[in-house]
Every structure is written in C-alpha cells, then in structure tokens.
Scaffold this motif. Structure first.
Motif, PDB file in Angstrom:
ATOM      1  N   TRP A  20       1.672   1.094 -13.650  1.00  0.00           N
ATOM      2  CA  TRP A  20       2.656   1.669 -14.567  1.00  0.00           C
ATOM      3  C   TRP A  20       2.515   3.180 -14.698  1.00  0.00           C
ATOM      4  O   TRP A  20       3.514   3.889 -14.852  1.00  0.00           O
ATOM      5  N   ASP A  21       1.305   3.711 -14.627  1.00  0.00           N
ATOM      6  CA  ASP A  21       1.097   5.147 -14.759  1.00  0.00           C
ATOM      7  C   ASP A  21       1.570   5.929 -13.537  1.00  0.00           C
ATOM      8  O   ASP A  21       1.682   7.158 -13.586  1.00  0.00           O
ATOM      9  N   ASN A  22       1.808   5.225 -12.442  1.00  0.00           N
ATOM     10  CA  ASN A  22       2.260   5.887 -11.211  1.00  0.00           C
ATOM     11  C   ASN A  22       3.704   5.554 -10.876  1.00  0.00           C
ATOM     12  O   ASN A  22       4.099   5.557  -9.704  1.00  0.00           O
ATOM     13  N   GLY A  23       4.498   5.261 -11.906  1.00  0.00           N
ATOM     14  CA  GLY A  23       5.938   5.108 -11.716  1.00  0.00           C
ATOM     15  C   GLY A  23       6.425   3.713 -11.456  1.00  0.00           C
ATOM     16  O   GLY A  23       7.612   3.527 -11.146  1.00  0.00           O
ATOM     17  N   GLY A  24       5.577   2.692 -11.587  1.00  0.00           N
ATOM     18  CA  GLY A  24       6.019   1.316 -11.375  1.00  0.00           C
ATOM     19  C   GLY A  24       6.911   0.832 -12.507  1.00  0.00           C
ATOM     20  O   GLY A  24       6.867   1.355 -13.617  1.00  0.00           O
ATOM     21  N   GLY A  25       7.736  -0.166 -12.220  1.00  0.00           N
ATOM     22  CA  GLY A  25       8.647  -0.726 -13.211  1.00  0.00           C
ATOM     23  C   GLY A  25       8.731  -2.226 -13.079  1.00  0.00           C
ATOM     24  O   GLY A  25       7.926  -2.844 -12.374  1.00  0.00           O
ATOM     25  N   GLU A  26       9.730  -2.813 -13.739  1.00  0.00           N
ATOM     26  CA  GLU A  26       9.901  -4.263 -13.683  1.00  0.00           C
ATOM     27  C   GLU A  26      10.009  -4.748 -12.249  1.00  0.00           C
ATOM     28  O   GLU A  26      10.634  -4.103 -11.403  1.00  0.00           O
ATOM     29  N   ALA A  27       9.432  -5.902 -11.995  1.00  0.00           N
ATOM     30  CA  ALA A  27       9.366  -6.433 -10.637  1.00  0.00           C
ATOM     31  C   ALA A  27      10.737  -6.802 -10.091  1.00  0.00           C
ATOM     32  O   ALA A  27      11.672  -7.097 -10.838  1.00  0.00           O
ATOM     33  N   SER A  28      10.833  -6.808  -8.782  1.00  0.00           N
ATOM     34  CA  SER A  28      12.024  -7.313  -8.107  1.00  0.00           C
ATOM     35  C   SER A  28      12.198  -8.794  -8.400  1.00  0.00           C
ATOM     36  O   SER A  28      11.230  -9.506  -8.691  1.00  0.00           O
ATOM     37  N   ARG A  29      13.439  -9.256  -8.326  1.00  0.00           N
ATOM     38  CA  ARG A  29      13.713 -10.678  -8.521  1.00  0.00           C
ATOM     39  C   ARG A  29      13.541 -11.459  -7.228  1.00  0.00           C
ATOM     40  O   ARG A  29      13.704 -12.677  -7.193  1.00  0.00           O
ATOM     41  N   GLY A  30      13.222 -10.785  -6.172  1.00  0.00           N
ATOM     42  CA  GLY A  30      12.976 -11.380  -4.868  1.00  0.00           C
ATOM     43  C   GLY A  30      12.577 -10.279  -3.912  1.00  0.00           C
ATOM     44  O   GLY A  30      12.684  -9.094  -4.223  1.00  0.00           O
ATOM     45  N   PRO A  31      12.122 -10.617  -2.719  1.00  0.00           N
ATOM     46  CA  PRO A  31      11.608  -9.611  -1.790  1.00  0.00           C
ATOM     47  C   PRO A  31      12.648  -8.620  -1.296  1.00  0.00           C
ATOM     48  O   PRO A  31      12.310  -7.531  -0.848  1.00  0.00           O
ATOM     49  N   HIS A  32      13.937  -8.969  -1.382  1.00  0.00           N
ATOM     50  CA  HIS A  32      14.987  -8.083  -0.883  1.00  0.00           C
ATOM     51  C   HIS A  32      15.842  -7.515  -2.016  1.00  0.00           C
ATOM     52  O   HIS A  32      16.948  -7.026  -1.773  1.00  0.00           O
ATOM     53  N   ASP A  33      15.326  -7.548  -3.225  1.00  0.00           N
ATOM     54  CA  ASP A  33      16.012  -6.980  -4.375  1.00  0.00           C
ATOM     55  C   ASP A  33      15.777  -5.468  -4.376  1.00  0.00           C
ATOM     56  O   ASP A  33      14.671  -5.005  -4.640  1.00  0.00           O
ATOM     57  N   GLU A  34      16.798  -4.678  -4.095  1.00  0.00           N
ATOM     58  CA  GLU A  34      16.648  -3.234  -3.991  1.00  0.00           C
ATOM     59  C   GLU A  34      16.566  -2.543  -5.345  1.00  0.00           C
ATOM     60  O   GLU A  34      16.260  -1.358  -5.425  1.00  0.00           O
ATOM     61  N   GLU A  35      16.813  -3.262  -6.431  1.00  0.00           N
ATOM     62  CA  GLU A  35      16.762  -2.666  -7.759  1.00  0.00           C
ATOM     63  C   GLU A  35      15.410  -2.893  -8.450  1.00  0.00           C
ATOM     64  O   GLU A  35      15.222  -2.508  -9.597  1.00  0.00           O
ATOM     65  N   GLY A  36      14.471  -3.518  -7.764  1.00  0.00           N
ATOM     66  CA  GLY A  36      13.154  -3.758  -8.352  1.00  0.00           C
ATOM     67  C   GLY A  36      12.405  -2.458  -8.595  1.00  0.00           C
ATOM     68  O   GLY A  36      12.685  -1.426  -7.967  1.00  0.00           O
ATOM     69  N   GLY A  37      11.453  -2.493  -9.524  1.00  0.00           N
ATOM     70  CA  GLY A  37      10.742  -1.287  -9.937  1.00  0.00           C
ATOM     71  C   GLY A  37       9.514  -0.948  -9.118  1.00  0.00           C
ATOM     72  O   GLY A  37       8.841   0.055  -9.394  1.00  0.00           O
ATOM     73  N   GLU A  38       9.180  -1.759  -8.106  1.00  0.00           N
ATOM     74  CA  GLU A  38       8.003  -1.452  -7.305  1.00  0.00           C
ATOM     75  C   GLU A  38       8.241  -0.214  -6.438  1.00  0.00           C
ATOM     76  O   GLU A  38       9.273  -0.108  -5.770  1.00  0.00           O
ATOM     77  N   THR A  39       7.318   0.716  -6.443  1.00  0.00           N
ATOM     78  CA  THR A  39       7.365   1.879  -5.571  1.00  0.00           C
ATOM     79  C   THR A  39       6.085   1.918  -4.750  1.00  0.00           C
ATOM     80  O   THR A  39       5.059   1.351  -5.161  1.00  0.00           O
ATOM     81  N   LEU A  40       6.135   2.600  -3.619  1.00  0.00           N
ATOM     82  CA  LEU A  40       4.950   2.681  -2.773  1.00  0.00           C
ATOM     83  C   LEU A  40       3.802   3.347  -3.517  1.00  0.00           C
ATOM     84  O   LEU A  40       2.653   2.895  -3.449  1.00  0.00           O
ATOM     85  N   GLU A  41       4.089   4.422  -4.247  1.00  0.00           N
ATOM     86  CA  GLU A  41       3.031   5.129  -4.971  1.00  0.00           C
ATOM     87  C   GLU A  41       2.379   4.230  -6.012  1.00  0.00           C
ATOM     88  O   GLU A  41       1.151   4.175  -6.127  1.00  0.00           O
ATOM     89  N   ALA A  42       3.201   3.513  -6.794  1.00  0.00           N
ATOM     90  CA  ALA A  42       2.662   2.641  -7.841  1.00  0.00           C
ATOM     91  C   ALA A  42       1.877   1.483  -7.241  1.00  0.00           C
ATOM     92  O   ALA A  42       0.788   1.136  -7.717  1.00  0.00           O
ATOM     93  N   CYS A  43       2.429   0.866  -6.201  1.00  0.00           N
ATOM     94  CA  CYS A  43       1.760  -0.276  -5.579  1.00  0.00           C
ATOM     95  C   CYS A  43       0.463   0.137  -4.891  1.00  0.00           C
ATOM     96  O   CYS A  43      -0.532  -0.588  -4.928  1.00  0.00           O
ATOM     97  N   GLN A  44       0.462   1.318  -4.253  1.00  0.00           N
ATOM     98  CA  GLN A  44      -0.751   1.799  -3.603  1.00  0.00           C
ATOM     99  C   GLN A  44      -1.852   2.057  -4.625  1.00  0.00           C
ATOM    100  O   GLN A  44      -3.023   1.716  -4.409  1.00  0.00           O
ATOM    101  N   ALA A  45      -1.467   2.645  -5.767  1.00  0.00           N
ATOM    102  CA  ALA A  45      -2.445   2.906  -6.821  1.00  0.00           C
ATOM    103  C   ALA A  45      -3.035   1.600  -7.355  1.00  0.00           C
ATOM    104  O   ALA A  45      -4.254   1.482  -7.553  1.00  0.00           O
ATOM    105  N   ALA A  46      -2.172   0.609  -7.591  1.00  0.00           N
ATOM    106  CA  ALA A  46      -2.648  -0.688  -8.077  1.00  0.00           C
ATOM    107  C   ALA A  46      -3.499  -1.386  -7.025  1.00  0.00           C
ATOM    108  O   ALA A  46      -4.528  -1.996  -7.347  1.00  0.00           O
ATOM    109  N   TYR A  47      -3.092  -1.292  -5.784  1.00  0.00           N
ATOM    110  CA  TYR A  47      -3.826  -1.917  -4.680  1.00  0.00           C
ATOM    111  C   TYR A  47      -5.233  -1.344  -4.564  1.00  0.00           C
ATOM    112  O   TYR A  47      -6.209  -2.090  -4.400  1.00  0.00           O
ATOM    113  N   ASP A  48      -5.353  -0.029  -4.660  1.00  0.00           N
ATOM    114  CA  ASP A  48      -6.661   0.608  -4.519  1.00  0.00           C
ATOM    115  C   ASP A  48      -7.620   0.129  -5.608  1.00  0.00           C
ATOM    116  O   ASP A  48      -8.802  -0.120  -5.339  1.00  0.00           O
ATOM    117  N   ILE A  49      -7.110   0.000  -6.837  1.00  0.00           N
ATOM    118  CA  ILE A  49      -7.954  -0.485  -7.927  1.00  0.00           C
ATOM    119  C   ILE A  49      -8.264  -1.973  -7.752  1.00  0.00           C
ATOM    120  O   ILE A  49      -9.417  -2.406  -7.873  1.00  0.00           O
TER     121      ILE A  49
END
Length: 242
Positions: A155-184
C-alpha cells in the motif's frame, strides 16, 4: 478460481488485504497473547513434537476491525547457521461463532470454551533436540510482524484494490507495489518457514484444489495474490498459471 480466458487459478492475496469492493486498505497489525496460547512444553523446552495453538487477530486498516482466526503452528530447529526455529506446519481456521461483515471478520468467542492441555506425558525415549519456548514465541511474533509489513510495502508503494481477475485492467496492482511486497514476503517466508522442505501450511481462506501450500510458491501466492506474482514474474502458482 479459473476463468474464461484460460487462467487456471486466481486469488487476491491475504497478506495484502486488498480484496475488491470491500473498502480494504491493508493490515495495520496482528495481535496475540502468549498467555492465551497452548504449548506442549516441559519446563520451557519443547522436547516432543513442537506445537503451539491459539488465536491471532488481524487489524483492518480501513476501520480498525479485527479479523480473528485460530492458529496451530509446528516447529523445527532452524537450519545450521540460522538462529531459533522455523515453521514446519501452519494451520489456520475460523471457529464456530465467527461471522463475516463487509470489511473484515468479526471476532467472537465460540461457547462453550474447551479446555486444552498445556503439557503432554513424557516419552520414555529421550529426545535429543529440544526447542526453547522463547524461540517459539519469537517465531510466532515474526508472523505477527511479517503480515502487516508485507501489507504496508504494497500500500505504501501505490498499490490499490485487487483486480477481479487476471485480465482486469482496472485492478490496483502495480509493478512497484507488487515488487515491494514481494521483496518483503520472500525474505520473510525464507527466514520463517522450513521451505524448501515440505511445510504443512493450511491457510484460512483457500479452496480446492489449492487449499494446502506445501511449497514456497504456494505460500507466496497466498500472501500476495496471483496478479502480483505474475507482475513480478519470478514465481508462478500453480506452475504455468499466467
């Protein structure tokens, strides 16, 4: 769940606390009290199968409501060169009496309360490896610290509400947010759990055929969700799930 676009499996990521349409904004903390846990201990050392069970409550950042679940952990001594202990089993469940609300689970106590033993009869054969209770408590606390740390990184790196499916383009996942969460998440899981050995991990909210997570990839998927894993690109769960 599977979907019409061919993706075999999709989940939101419990550790991020970002399920769409629920007004969620992450986990702010996890509370637990060692006095409310039961341990099969003998003079502060675990000289049998090492088990601890009790309740942990996840605090929802959006409204400070608790989501309380029952936890059972088992432990082994940490690998050579690493201090303390690691999780080798992790079961999580909702008990009778828990209900669900719009933003989180409501913490209630099932009645009547059952009495659980705190010690087990000593075996005749001496067990060489004993685990210290302070190490057990420290490992449980690492889980209480690890979940909100993964959530905050997202959330601190710009993440938002999850996609409703893998091809939902309006989902809140971003590469920066996911990478930060992944590293932790990756660092935490590698240090806290007994992977790459098989870990008996049964998360709270999973469904067949992927209810149990005996592998690192399965644990990461539960903590982060399918979309974030696919964005980061290092690990897939299950294999080929894109």
């Amino acid at each position: 769940e599977g979907n019409v676009n061919g993706t075999m499996f999709f989940e939101y990521g419990f550790g991020l606390r970002n399920k769409p349409g629920k007004g969620q904004s992450g986990w702010c903390g996890v509370t637990w009290d060692t006095a409310d846990f039961f341990y099969n201990i003998d003079n502060s050392e675990f000289c049998h199968t090492s088990v601890a069970l009790g309740q942990m409550c996840f605090i929802n950042c959006s409204d400070n409501s608790p989501a309380c679940v029952d936890k059972t952990f088992t432990f082994n001594a940490a690998p050579e060169g690493q201090d303390g202990v690691v999780f080798m089993g992790h079961h999580s469940s909702l008990s009778i009496g828990y209900e669900s609300s719009d933003t989180s689970l409501v913490c209630q106590t099932a009645q009547p309360e059952k009495t659980c033993p705190t010690t087990f009869e000593e075996e005749e054969e001496e067990v060489e490896t004993c685990l210290d209770k302070t190490d057990i408590e420290a490992r449980i606390q690492s889980f209480a610290d690890g979940v909100p740390a993964v959530s905050a990184a997202y959330w601190d790196n710009g993440g938002g509400e999850a996609s409703r499916g893998p091809h939902d383009e309006e989902g809140g996942e971003t590469l920066e947010a996911c990478q930060a969460a992944y590293d932790i998440a990756l660092g935490y899981i590698q240090g806290a759990y007994g992977y790459p050995d098989q870990v008996l991990f049964d998360p709270t909210l999973t469904t067949e055929p992927y209810r149990f997570r005996p592998t690192m990839a399965g644990a990461l998927s539960y903590f982060m969700g399918t979309k974030c894993l696919n964005l980061v690109g290092d690990i897939q769960f299950p294999e080929g799930n894109v």
